[in-house]
Design a protein around this motif. Structure first.
Motif, short mmCIF file in Angstrom:
data_model
loop_
_atom_site.label_atom_id
_atom_site.label_comp_id
_atom_site.label_asym_id
_atom_site.label_seq_id
_atom_site.Cartn_x
_atom_site.Cartn_y
_atom_site.Cartn_z
N MET A 8 0.82 -1.22 0.00
CA MET A 8 0.00 0.00 0.00
C MET A 8 0.85 1.26 0.00
O MET A 8 0.40 2.31 -0.46
CB MET A 8 -0.95 0.00 1.20
CG MET A 8 -2.15 -0.92 1.05
SD MET A 8 -3.18 -0.57 -0.39
CE MET A 8 -3.93 0.99 0.12
N GLN A 9 2.09 1.18 0.49
CA GLN A 9 2.93 2.38 0.49
C GLN A 9 3.20 2.87 -0.93
O GLN A 9 3.54 4.04 -1.14
CB GLN A 9 4.25 2.14 1.23
CG GLN A 9 5.21 1.24 0.51
CD GLN A 9 6.50 1.00 1.28
OE1 GLN A 9 7.19 1.94 1.63
NE2 GLN A 9 6.80 -0.25 1.56
N GLN A 33 1.18 3.56 -3.00
CA GLN A 33 0.17 4.59 -3.29
C GLN A 33 0.79 5.98 -3.42
O GLN A 33 0.23 6.83 -4.10
CB GLN A 33 -0.88 4.62 -2.17
CG GLN A 33 -1.81 3.42 -2.13
CD GLN A 33 -2.87 3.45 -3.22
OE1 GLN A 33 -3.22 4.51 -3.70
NE2 GLN A 33 -3.35 2.28 -3.60
N GLU A 78 0.91 8.18 -10.16
CA GLU A 78 -0.06 7.15 -10.55
C GLU A 78 0.39 6.35 -11.78
O GLU A 78 0.22 5.13 -11.84
CB GLU A 78 -1.43 7.81 -10.79
CG GLU A 78 -2.59 6.84 -10.91
CD GLU A 78 -2.82 5.93 -9.67
OE1 GLU A 78 -2.25 6.20 -8.60
OE2 GLU A 78 -3.56 4.93 -9.82
N ARG A 99 2.97 3.86 -10.65
CA ARG A 99 2.36 2.78 -9.88
C ARG A 99 1.66 1.78 -10.82
O ARG A 99 1.81 0.57 -10.68
CB ARG A 99 1.36 3.36 -8.87
CG ARG A 99 1.06 2.44 -7.68
CD ARG A 99 -0.02 3.02 -6.78
NE ARG A 99 -1.29 3.13 -7.46
CZ ARG A 99 -2.15 2.12 -7.64
NH1 ARG A 99 -1.84 0.92 -7.19
NH2 ARG A 99 -3.28 2.31 -8.29
N GLU A 143 -3.19 -7.44 -7.83
CA GLU A 143 -4.16 -6.34 -7.67
C GLU A 143 -5.47 -6.85 -7.05
O GLU A 143 -6.03 -6.21 -6.17
CB GLU A 143 -4.43 -5.67 -9.02
CG GLU A 143 -3.24 -4.82 -9.49
CD GLU A 143 -3.56 -4.02 -10.74
OE1 GLU A 143 -4.22 -4.58 -11.64
OE2 GLU A 143 -3.15 -2.84 -10.82
N ARG A 151 -8.33 -5.88 1.33
CA ARG A 151 -8.97 -4.62 1.75
C ARG A 151 -10.43 -4.89 2.14
O ARG A 151 -10.87 -4.52 3.24
CB ARG A 151 -8.89 -3.62 0.60
CG ARG A 151 -9.54 -2.28 0.86
CD ARG A 151 -9.37 -1.31 -0.31
NE ARG A 151 -10.32 -0.24 -0.20
CZ ARG A 151 -11.52 -0.25 -0.77
NH1 ARG A 151 -11.90 -1.25 -1.54
NH2 ARG A 151 -12.35 0.77 -0.57
N ASP A 188 -9.64 0.99 5.29
CA ASP A 188 -9.64 2.35 4.73
C ASP A 188 -9.47 3.41 5.81
O ASP A 188 -8.80 4.43 5.58
CB ASP A 188 -10.93 2.61 3.93
CG ASP A 188 -10.83 2.07 2.51
OD1 ASP A 188 -9.71 1.67 2.10
OD2 ASP A 188 -11.86 2.03 1.81
N HIS A 216 -5.86 3.55 6.70
CA HIS A 216 -5.03 4.05 5.59
C HIS A 216 -5.33 5.51 5.23
O HIS A 216 -4.72 6.06 4.32
CB HIS A 216 -5.21 3.17 4.34
CG HIS A 216 -4.36 1.93 4.36
ND1 HIS A 216 -4.76 0.75 4.93
CD2 HIS A 216 -3.09 1.69 3.91
CE1 HIS A 216 -3.81 -0.17 4.82
NE2 HIS A 216 -2.78 0.38 4.22
N TYR A 266 -3.69 7.88 2.38
CA TYR A 266 -4.42 8.42 1.24
C TYR A 266 -4.27 9.95 1.21
O TYR A 266 -4.14 10.55 0.15
CB TYR A 266 -5.92 8.05 1.30
CG TYR A 266 -6.22 6.56 1.28
CD1 TYR A 266 -5.40 5.66 0.59
CD2 TYR A 266 -7.33 6.03 1.95
CE1 TYR A 266 -5.69 4.29 0.57
CE2 TYR A 266 -7.63 4.67 1.92
CZ TYR A 266 -6.79 3.80 1.24
OH TYR A 266 -7.08 2.46 1.23
N LYS A 289 -0.92 10.77 -0.12
CA LYS A 289 -0.91 10.53 -1.59
C LYS A 289 -1.41 11.79 -2.32
O LYS A 289 -0.77 12.26 -3.27
CB LYS A 289 -1.82 9.34 -1.90
CG LYS A 289 -1.99 9.01 -3.37
CD LYS A 289 -3.05 7.93 -3.54
CE LYS A 289 -3.50 7.76 -4.98
NZ LYS A 289 -2.49 7.12 -5.83
#
Lengths: 246, 246
Positions: B177-178, B180, B184, B187, B198, B205, B213, B216, B220, B223
């Motif tokens: 997740m890091q 993120q 984009e 990634r 994926e 999740r 969520d 995180h 986010y 990000k």
């Protein structure tokens, strides 16, 4: 069917698993996978471990690799293994996991990185890298200091204040034993500030004799070979397959 | 006394431990240790963990760090944790240890090394290092490929052919997740060949919502902040303390 251990005694985690089995009276067949001949990448071995790493064990239907996972499994599956190797007590067990995880991110890259970049690379078709060696030495020195002042804190003979060895003692000591292939002056320079570490290595060796020395015989032989080559000022030997594969 | 979790939600192993507690109804007090302010090195925190790392837990007399060790301990000590997180079955448990060990030497240095050297370093007072980023990308790409073709082999939703998540799923997904915080396009370039990876991230999740969520959210937010700064062509922010500390 008897336990099978796929290993090369030139690999430090392979040595840890073999010593552990011998010390605990676990019957097994040792299957030699010669890293120097890249046998870990053969189609036959990749049927057993698709990632091509040793040590790997096969016990009945279970195929397992990663030396820490193997040591934990053997401790749990074979009743002959005494509790001190991997205690049932949750807190003690948790601390052993903590040391083993720390090993992955600290002592392992320090020791393996230093040996590779300061000694082994030419023997494996590469070249020495003084910058990478210096970086690895920093990690190694910091790790030795953490062992001396934190994990070996107090007067106990083994890690975590214990008077009997655990799988963490065996695993970490086998990691450090690879430093035997260094030039003796260099090895002493690295170890001399860390007296408790030196005593602990000796305690672990004694607690697992005669198997410790028998299983390290290949390494001791390689140490002599390196020493002679250093004196002759040559490094033109065939690939000895020294690096850790797990 | 209630379990204490010392953590910073910007650290991926901290997030794994916090999500695990929330999903399993383990009551705990979260104690924020702000890495960007170097609070992990304060004398107060070093009383709890002399190595200055998060996550660290205190449960009664036990002080424990290293996220894998913590997740294993919590699974064993709290009866509310369902068996699938850390199965009692020896072979299943051994395989989970094997994945967790593999994580240490592969996915972790790949993901953390790439993010640090391709994005984060300037935010932490360092500079980007394209050679180190390229080396880390190689490890990361190889690790993603191993996840796709080996650890996620078959049609199961989670690692090792399981249809329920284990601590290994949570730990490895939090690691990924890091990524993120990458641009984009970058990634997507890294992840697009790995469809199963994926899907597995999304399965993990979903299996841990709404906590996944919520925990995180800080990431986010970061990000978005990075995205804006990239558009403005500036990286002059204060140290956000993004790197993994365990």
């Amino acid at each position: 069917m008897k336990l099978k251990v796929y290993a090369d005694r030139m690999s430090q985690p392979s040595r840890a698993v073999i010593i552990f089995c011998k010390v605990n009276g676990i019957e097994f067949d040792e299957v030699l996978i010669i890293l120097a001949k890249r046998q870990q990448l053969s189609p036959e071995f990749k049927e057993i471990n698709p990632l091509g790493k040793v040590p790997t064990i096969v016990d009945g239907r279970l195929k397992l690799f990663e030396s820490h996972a193997i040591l934990i499994y053997l401790s749990s599956a074979f009743p002959s293994v005494a509790d001190h190797w991997y205690p049932n007590d949750l807190s003690k067990r948790a601390k052993i996991h903590s040391v083993l995880d720390w090993h992955h991110s600290n002592l392992r890259p320090g020791a393996a990185g230093y040996v590779m970049n300061s000694v082994l690379a030419p023997f494996l078709g590469g070249s020495l890298d003084s910058k990478a060696a210096a970086e690895a030495e920093q990690i190694l020195t910091k790790s030795l200091s953490t062992l001396e002042t934190f994990w070996l804190k107090g007067n106990a003979k083994f890690l975590l204040g214990s008077n009997q060895p655990s799988i963490a003692d065996l695993s970490l000591v086998c990691e450090l034993m690879q430093l035997q292939v260094l030039d003796e002056k260099d090895r002493l320079r690295l170890f001399s500030p860390y007296k408790k570490v030196e005593e602990w290595i000796e305690n672990t060796r004694k607690a697992t004799q005669p198997h410790f020395d028998v299983v390290h015989k290949t390494l001791y032989g390689a140490k002599d070979k390196f020493e002679k080559q250093r004196k002759m000022g040559t490094t033109t030997v065939s690939k000895p397959g020294f690096q850790s594969k797990m």
